[in-house]
Motif scaffolding. Structure first.
Motif, PDB file in Angstrom:
ATOM      1  N   ARG A 151     -13.739  -0.021   4.176  1.00 43.97           N
ATOM      2  CA  ARG A 151     -13.735  -1.388   3.631  1.00 43.97           C
ATOM      3  C   ARG A 151     -14.919  -1.642   2.699  1.00 43.97           C
ATOM      4  O   ARG A 151     -15.572  -2.668   2.772  1.00 43.97           O
TER       5      ARG A 151
ATOM      6  N   SER B 191       0.835  -1.197   0.000  1.00 48.78           N
ATOM      7  CA  SER B 191       0.000   0.000   0.000  1.00 48.78           C
ATOM      8  C   SER B 191       0.868   1.245   0.000  1.00 48.78           C
ATOM      9  O   SER B 191       2.095   1.175   0.220  1.00 48.78           O
TER      10      SER B 191
ATOM     11  N   ALA C  53     -14.686  -4.723  -3.135  1.00 47.84           N
ATOM     12  CA  ALA C  53     -14.138  -3.377  -2.983  1.00 47.84           C
ATOM     13  C   ALA C  53     -15.220  -2.349  -2.684  1.00 47.84           C
ATOM     14  O   ALA C  53     -14.975  -1.355  -1.992  1.00 47.84           O
TER      15      ALA C  53
ATOM     16  N   THR D 285     -12.643 -10.127  -3.965  1.00 48.34           N
ATOM     17  CA  THR D 285     -12.489  -9.011  -3.032  1.00 48.34           C
ATOM     18  C   THR D 285     -13.617  -8.021  -3.273  1.00 48.34           C
ATOM     19  O   THR D 285     -13.754  -7.477  -4.377  1.00 48.34           O
TER      20      THR D 285
ATOM     21  N   SER E 116      -7.289   5.044   2.685  1.00 42.75           N
ATOM     22  CA  SER E 116      -6.890   4.332   1.472  1.00 42.75           C
ATOM     23  C   SER E 116      -7.443   2.913   1.541  1.00 42.75           C
ATOM     24  O   SER E 116      -7.354   2.264   2.585  1.00 42.75           O
ATOM     25  N   GLY E 117      -7.996   2.452   0.431  1.00 44.61           N
ATOM     26  CA  GLY E 117      -8.579   1.111   0.409  1.00 44.61           C
ATOM     27  C   GLY E 117     -10.009   1.055   0.887  1.00 44.61           C
ATOM     28  O   GLY E 117     -10.595  -0.030   0.978  1.00 44.61           O
TER      29      GLY E 117
END
Length: 543
Positions: free
Chosen positions: A496, A154, A297, A295, A317-318
């Motif tokens: 998340r 990351s 997202a 995943t 972030s993410g």
């Protein structure tokens, strides 16, 4: 003797060009953090590159002065001595680790390379030292990280690798050039704490270059303020924040956006320009031989934006915020859900079928230099889309000139190329290009995160002014809660892939109900300072 002593440093453009650093002086003691602040073009990064001996040859040259690191004059050093000093006495962390790290080398090998080049440690001892420094910078699963390539980590992890490389030989001076600008508030807080902890452990002198006065208020012992190559003001952090002496310093502090949300505006009684329902994006949901969970997202995200209103998406972030933006722009295809723009669901369209609708939604990216074609004049970039949609070149160029004036640039600048403008000017051009199509929806993805505070304030004001005039709805993606507070009517907080809180900006940012939102606000640098009024916030005064 100070760890760093710079006296009367002068740097100029080569071949008799003007000076860009005009006789500045500063000192840094061991274990002290000095912040060098100023707008883009003030000379702060040039000063750091001069100290490292990294000025671009053929472009800039040192005209005079002294740079002493631990008593050794870097300007008088031979190339071999300077190379030795760069590892043993001074090191640098750059703003963007992805461009500073070698993409084809494992990160552990890159740290090991520093040890191999500058020490006589045997391989087993070097390996132990690499694992030790990775642990010191707080990386998880260090054995795995050591064998990873930069793209497998990351942004925050890559920045920790850069810090590890810089500190592995325990230099006297650490120069950090905007190392947290592109990071979200929680990662930024972790990186700042890491630098401080390592500084205490190793007694390192830190020169921290930044335009973020919030960060300055958190970490600085002393501050030097630069403007157009001159040293405007310097002093201890407390005195400079409370009683700035120079008008330029007061202007810099006043430009810092407040965490207090702007007053709410009355909602128009109109249909939404954007209506997102149950949006999902799953990566890697299937494999060649079997279905895989993938995943998730973006997970069941719904919201809408009314004409003339701005909705901000914030999160770490993410969190999925940029993925939402890319799904809305159909730069990637959603796995599920609806994206209605001006009443039309664009999810079901093929790329070709989507073409007639694209004029209704436009995007402003984080880095205008990469989003503008360097081979086209800015006028050609602005008219490209209108011409593709059938508008004559003559009319389109006339409108481009009008837009240049509207965004605060000369009309005749349409004939220049992107590299002939500053970062803030390029972002204005990117905004002009986006609004040239008179869109119903403007998507801005971290559009001001790379700009210094005064230019940032100007661009935010420009977006607000254009929105009031044209009435477009705006989706504003940002990790900067101060920016969100100043431009957003509504705020969606993501973590998340899910929305954890949503509502009017004054409620979400002023009185958050979710612990995650509160943690983001608590991590915002400088949250306890009222910069515009040169005093602590009322709640911090009594703390």
């Amino acid at each position: 003797m100070p760890a760093v002593n710079i006296e009367n440093l002068r740097v100029a453009v080569t071949r008799g060009g003007p000076e860009v650093v005009k006789g500045i002086s500063l000192t840094i003691e061991r274990g002290e953090t000095v912040c060098l602040v100023g707008e883009s073009g003030s000379g702060k990064s040039v000063t750091s590159l001069a100290a490292m001996g990294l000025l671009p040859k053929g472009s800039l040259e040192i005209r005079g002065g002294k740079i002493e690191i631990d008593g050794e004059d870097a300007l008088a050093a031979s190339p071999a001595a300077l190379r030795r000093m760069r590892a043993s006495k001074m090191a640098m962390i750059f703003q963007e680790p992805m461009t500073a790290l070698n993409p084809v080398m494992r990160v552990g090998d890159q740290i090991d390379e520093v040890l191999k080049e500058h020490t006589k440690m045997p391989a087993p001892e070097r390996e132990k030292r690499v694992l030790d420094i990775l642990e010191q910078v707080g990386l998880p699963d260090i054995a795995r990280v050591r064998m990873s390539f930069p793209h497998q980590l990351s942004g925050g992890q890559r920045q920790r690798i850069m810090i590890a490389m810089a500190l592995v030989l325990e230099p006297v001076l650490l120069i950090a050039d905007e190392p947290t600008t592109a990071l979200d508030v929680t990662t930024q807080k972790q990186i700042l704490k890491l630098i401080k902890d390592l500084q205490v452990d190793h007694g390192t002198a830190v020169l921290f270059i930044t335009h973020d006065m919030g960060v300055v208020s958190e970490i600085a012992d002393r501050v030097y303020v630069m403007n157009h190559g001159d040293m405007v003001e310097d002093g201890p952090i407390g005195a400079l924040l409370r009683t700035p002496q120079k008008e330029y310093t007061r202007k810099l502090l006043s430009a810092v956006p407040s965490l207090v949300p702007r007053p709410g505006r009355e909602k128009p009684q109109k249909a939404p320009v954007l209506d997102v329902n149950n949006l999902e994006k799953i990566y890697g949901a299937t494999s060649l031989f079997a279905k895989a969970a993938g995943t998730r997202a973006v997970d069941d995200v719904s919201f809408n934006i009314l004409p003339g209103r701005t909705l901000g998406i914030v999160g770490e972030s993410g969190s999925g915020k940029s993925t939402v933006a890319r799904c809305i722009m159909r730069l990637i295809d959603p796995s599920k859900g609806q994206v209605r723009i001006d009443g039309t669901d664009i999810v079901g369209f093929s790329r070709q079928g989507l073409q007639p609708h694209r004029a209704k939604f436009q995007m402003v990216f984080q880095d205008p230099y990469r989003s503008l074609n360097p081979r086209l004049t800015v006028g050609e970039s602005i008219i490209e889309a209108p011409v593709n949609y059938g508008i004559s070149r003559t009319l389109a160029m006339e409108r481009a000139r009008e837009l240049m004036v509207e965004v605060g640039l000369p009309a005749d600048a349409v004939g220049r190329y992107p590299h002939q403008f500053s970062g803030g000017q390029r972002q204005r051009i990117a905004i002009a290009r986006a609004v040239a199509m008179e869109p119903k929806l403007l998507v801005a993805d971290e559009a001001v995160s790379a700009l210094d505070v005064s230019v940032q304030a100007q661009v935010l004001d420009l977006l607000d002014r254009l929105q009031r005039k044209s009435g477009f709805g705006m989706l504003f993606i940002t990790h900067d809660l101060r920016v969100a507070a100043q431009i957003c009517d509504e705020v969606v907080v993501m973590s998340r892939g899910k929305i954890v809180e949503a509502g009017p900006a004054d409620r979400v940012l002023g009185a958050p109900s979710d612990p995650y939102t509160r943690s983001l606000i608590d991590a915002a640098p400088g949250r306890d300072w009222d910069f515009a009024n040169f005093r602590p916030m009322a709640r911090a005064e009594g703390a």
